[in-house]
Design a protein around this motif. Sequence first.
Motif, short mmCIF file in Angstrom:
data_model
loop_
_atom_site.label_atom_id
_atom_site.label_comp_id
_atom_site.label_asym_id
_atom_site.label_seq_id
_atom_site.Cartn_x
_atom_site.Cartn_y
_atom_site.Cartn_z
N ASP A 1 -15.83 5.14 -2.01
CA ASP A 1 -14.64 4.31 -1.87
C ASP A 1 -15.01 3.01 -1.16
O ASP A 1 -15.91 2.99 -0.30
CB ASP A 1 -13.56 5.04 -1.05
CG ASP A 1 -12.85 6.12 -1.86
OD1 ASP A 1 -12.62 5.89 -3.06
OD2 ASP A 1 -12.56 7.18 -1.30
N GLU A 2 -14.30 1.95 -1.49
CA GLU A 2 -14.55 0.66 -0.86
C GLU A 2 -13.21 0.03 -0.50
O GLU A 2 -12.25 0.09 -1.27
CB GLU A 2 -15.31 -0.24 -1.85
CG GLU A 2 -15.88 -1.51 -1.27
CD GLU A 2 -16.81 -2.20 -2.28
OE1 GLU A 2 -17.96 -1.74 -2.44
OE2 GLU A 2 -16.37 -3.19 -2.91
N SER A 3 -13.13 -0.56 0.68
CA SER A 3 -11.89 -1.23 1.10
C SER A 3 -11.63 -2.43 0.20
O SER A 3 -12.55 -3.20 -0.11
CB SER A 3 -11.98 -1.68 2.56
OG SER A 3 -12.09 -0.56 3.42
N ASP B 1 -5.26 0.97 -0.61
CA ASP B 1 -6.12 -0.05 0.00
C ASP B 1 -7.60 0.25 -0.22
O ASP B 1 -8.47 -0.40 0.35
CB ASP B 1 -5.82 -0.18 1.49
CG ASP B 1 -6.01 1.12 2.26
OD1 ASP B 1 -6.39 2.13 1.64
OD2 ASP B 1 -5.78 1.12 3.49
N LYS B 2 -7.89 1.25 -1.07
CA LYS B 2 -9.27 1.60 -1.42
C LYS B 2 -9.45 1.49 -2.92
O LYS B 2 -8.53 1.73 -3.70
CB LYS B 2 -9.60 3.03 -0.98
CG LYS B 2 -9.41 3.31 0.50
CD LYS B 2 -10.47 2.63 1.35
CE LYS B 2 -10.32 3.01 2.82
NZ LYS B 2 -11.31 2.30 3.67
N THR C 1 0.83 -1.20 0.00
CA THR C 1 0.00 0.00 0.00
C THR C 1 0.87 1.26 0.00
O THR C 1 1.86 1.35 0.73
CB THR C 1 -0.92 0.01 1.23
OG1 THR C 1 -1.72 -1.19 1.21
CG2 THR C 1 -1.84 1.22 1.24
#
Length: 499
Positions: free
Chosen positions: A327-329, A310-311, A286
């Motif tokens: 945004d999504e992990s 990490d998104k 990351t």
Amino acid sequence: MKLKYLILILLVGLAFTSCSKDSDSDSDAVKTVVPDEINDFVWKAMNSWYYWQSNVANLSDSKITSSNNYANFINGKTPDALFYSLLYQRGTVDRFSWIENSNEVVNVSKIAEVKKSGGFSYGVYPKDLNNVNLVALINYIVPGSPADLAGLKRGDVITKINGNQLTSSNYDQLANTQVSLTLAASVGFISTGLVTTDKAGTVNVTQTEIDENPVAYYEKKVYGSKNIGYLVYNSFKSDYNDELNAAFAKMQSDGINELVLDLRYNGGGSLETAVALAQMINGSFTNKPYAYLDFNAKHNSNDGFENLSDKVKIFNLVDNEPTFQRDESINSLSLTKIYVLVSFQTASASELTIQCLKKYISVITIGEETVGKFVGSNTLYDSPTSNYTSYANRSTKHQWQLQPITFTYYNKDKDVNPTKITPNHEINPYSTFLNLVEFGNVKDPCLKKALELITGQTLRTNTQNTNTSLSFRNDNLASFNPTNAAKGLYIEDFKSLKQ
């Protein structure tokens, strides 16, 4: 008096002559030529953004020093004729730039798009050494599409289009709104090419609007302690980032510790999606640099690294354009080695995935040489106040937009890119004939090879032997493959670039 009269006449005459000269001067004056509005957009957008702008004399800044000469140069051409005349060594150096009028049906595939399609992907192969007569092998069928409803299947071989032998002159008709297809009943191999017999009757396909899910297939295969994920991913479409991330969540829950990533039919797409895919595969780097983008001299401020994150950004389509939602992990598998299936249709964002990811983990490639498209683009609109990059601020007087090459990319170490990616394990492309059934079937020579490399076992299958020495390289095949020019590497938002 007579003398005065004579002088008066002379003066009047001179005055008349002077007036006549002024009148002639007015008629001979250079008239201002007004540049065509759409062509003005085409030229100026290309002058600003085109990656090879400095190599094209007709895109030189000196072209606009004389407004009339400039207008005369761009006027009298259609927008597409002007655009293609400005490309640098079109067909050799620049094989991928295009212009489109969204009122027309065009053969493109973007980062996110609902488009007219029959719902079948295909690769075109020379039938013999003359490279004139061709056949088309169906790579896959979109579920629920017209092709699916018509009964077409993965592995079907198309021999005729609208009753005519498929050739290098008519194969592009496969992308027509309506097509009548003749399929092979049998395929045989001789030393000089393919021999086919046709099925009776034809299959008719009419295009409809399709928003194809590029996450085409996933299966878990278990061999001892090896939990192998087989994922078919057919385009880096940003409006399906959530589905891609969900596929990796499923693999997490399935305990996948080996991955076969099938990019054989993936011609590219979103840069951001490509970066997110790398994070899904490994996830341990990351904020580290992943890809380096290099623009022309006018846009050096956009040069820089795309870093791993990490998104992942989730998009929906609004007016057929990707619009950011949230945004999504990212779901990561923490893999240190993957196996990638490639072909002569693998290009751009797919090649970026291979070239950039292998700087961090082991990437084993299986299949055929790839296209060799290490360049990308961003859509240019008629929005001069926004430097031609704003869809919202575009002129609504017309619907022309440009997709020229605007940058090249490198891995994090800025290594020189190869001409094409040569796989670690080459598979003869003709070996897929007769063996291309449903996704996941180990008769597929490329999948079979990947599983053997992972397990260390020789898999016994009822694979049909093509008994062919044919090995047309993709320098022949690519010229007959419409998918190669249809896709690429695209950027949604320049603000996302890391400097």
